[in-house]
Design an enzyme around this catalytic site. Structure first.
Site, short mmCIF file in Angstrom:
data_model
loop_
_atom_site.label_atom_id
_atom_site.label_comp_id
_atom_site.label_asym_id
_atom_site.label_seq_id
_atom_site.Cartn_x
_atom_site.Cartn_y
_atom_site.Cartn_z
N VAL A 1 0.84 -1.20 0.00
CA VAL A 1 0.00 0.00 0.00
C VAL A 1 0.87 1.25 0.00
O VAL A 1 0.53 2.26 -0.62
CB VAL A 1 -0.95 0.00 1.23
CG1 VAL A 1 -1.75 1.30 1.30
CG2 VAL A 1 -1.90 -1.18 1.16
N CYS A 2 2.02 1.18 0.66
CA CYS A 2 2.89 2.36 0.83
C CYS A 2 3.29 3.04 -0.48
O CYS A 2 3.19 4.27 -0.57
CB CYS A 2 4.13 1.99 1.64
SG CYS A 2 3.74 1.45 3.33
N PRO A 3 3.72 2.31 -1.52
CA PRO A 3 4.10 3.03 -2.73
C PRO A 3 2.92 3.73 -3.40
O PRO A 3 3.08 4.77 -4.04
CB PRO A 3 4.72 1.96 -3.64
CG PRO A 3 4.20 0.66 -3.12
CD PRO A 3 4.00 0.86 -1.65
N GLU B 1 0.47 5.18 -1.79
CA GLU B 1 0.27 6.41 -1.02
C GLU B 1 1.32 7.47 -1.38
O GLU B 1 1.00 8.64 -1.57
CB GLU B 1 0.37 6.13 0.48
CG GLU B 1 -0.79 5.40 1.06
CD GLU B 1 -0.74 5.45 2.58
OE1 GLU B 1 -1.73 5.87 3.18
OE2 GLU B 1 0.31 5.08 3.16
N LEU B 2 2.58 7.05 -1.45
CA LEU B 2 3.65 8.01 -1.73
C LEU B 2 3.54 8.55 -3.15
O LEU B 2 3.84 9.72 -3.40
CB LEU B 2 5.02 7.40 -1.47
CG LEU B 2 5.53 7.60 -0.03
CD1 LEU B 2 4.66 6.94 1.01
CD2 LEU B 2 6.97 7.12 0.11
#
Length: 197
Positions: A50-52, A54-55
């Site tokens: 999920v993190c990439p 969001e970034l």
């Protein structure tokens, strides 16, 4: 844990600067001297799922946030070297230009109440600090729910507006240029009418 409306103590972070492919150090104190807003965008870990997304979403709105007077710093408990490796290999992060903060000891993550002692990771926390060093926005999500950077921009616009109009308040879904509210005895029980005028 820090409370909204309270002063944020100074902190420092080592960072990776994707725009210049270099390392450095940032501190809240330096941003306050420059009268900048600071947005801290905590996320669990590099090389995750999920993190990439969001970034990458945040990168789409970075220029708009900078125009509002803010610096955005993404933060995880990874090292600056891991940030470099991730940003240069993950295609979703190609447009990331904001500093990527390294908090391997969890010190800053603990300060903001997002450090998970069981995993050593940071929860998804978004914090807005105004140019006077006050925490004016706080949002924490669990690991499996990504955030919406467009809503962060909306909140930033509202906070910037309210800093120069402290006697007003922004209602739900307020967008720049829309009607605000002026709390008073006359407004009690008459918010509908105030918004429809």
């Amino acid at each position: 844990m820090l409370q909204v409306g309270k002063k944020v103590p100074n902190f420092e972070l080592e960072v990776y600067y994707p725009a210049t492919k270099s390392f450095g150090k940032v501190s809240l104190e330096d941003y306050m001297k420059e009268r900048r807003w600071v947005i801290l965008f905590f996320y669990p870990a590099d090389f995750t799922f999920v993190c990439p997304t969001e970034l990458a979403d945040l990168a789409e709105y970075y220029d708009e946030l900078v125009k509002l007077g803010a610096e955005v710093i993404s933060v995880s408990t990874d090292t600056k070297y891991t940030h470099l490796a991730w940003q240069t290999t993950e295609k979703l992060l190609e447009r990331v230009r904001y500093p990527m903060g390294a908090d391997p000891t969890g010190k800053v993550s603990r300060l903001f109440g997002v450090y998970d002692e069981d995993t050593g990771l940071a929860l998804r926390g978004t914090f807005i600090i105004n140019p006077e060093g006050l925490l004016v926005g706080s949002e924490i999500n669990y690991y499996n729910v990504g955030r919406n950077a467009q809503e962060l921009v909306r909140k930033m616009k509202a906070n910037v507006y309210l800093m120069s109009h402290p006697d007003e308040a922004c209602p739900a879904k307020w967008e720049e240029g829309e009607r605000t509210l002026k709390p008073s005895a006359e407004l009690v029980g008459r918010v509908y009418e105030a918004l429809k005028v």
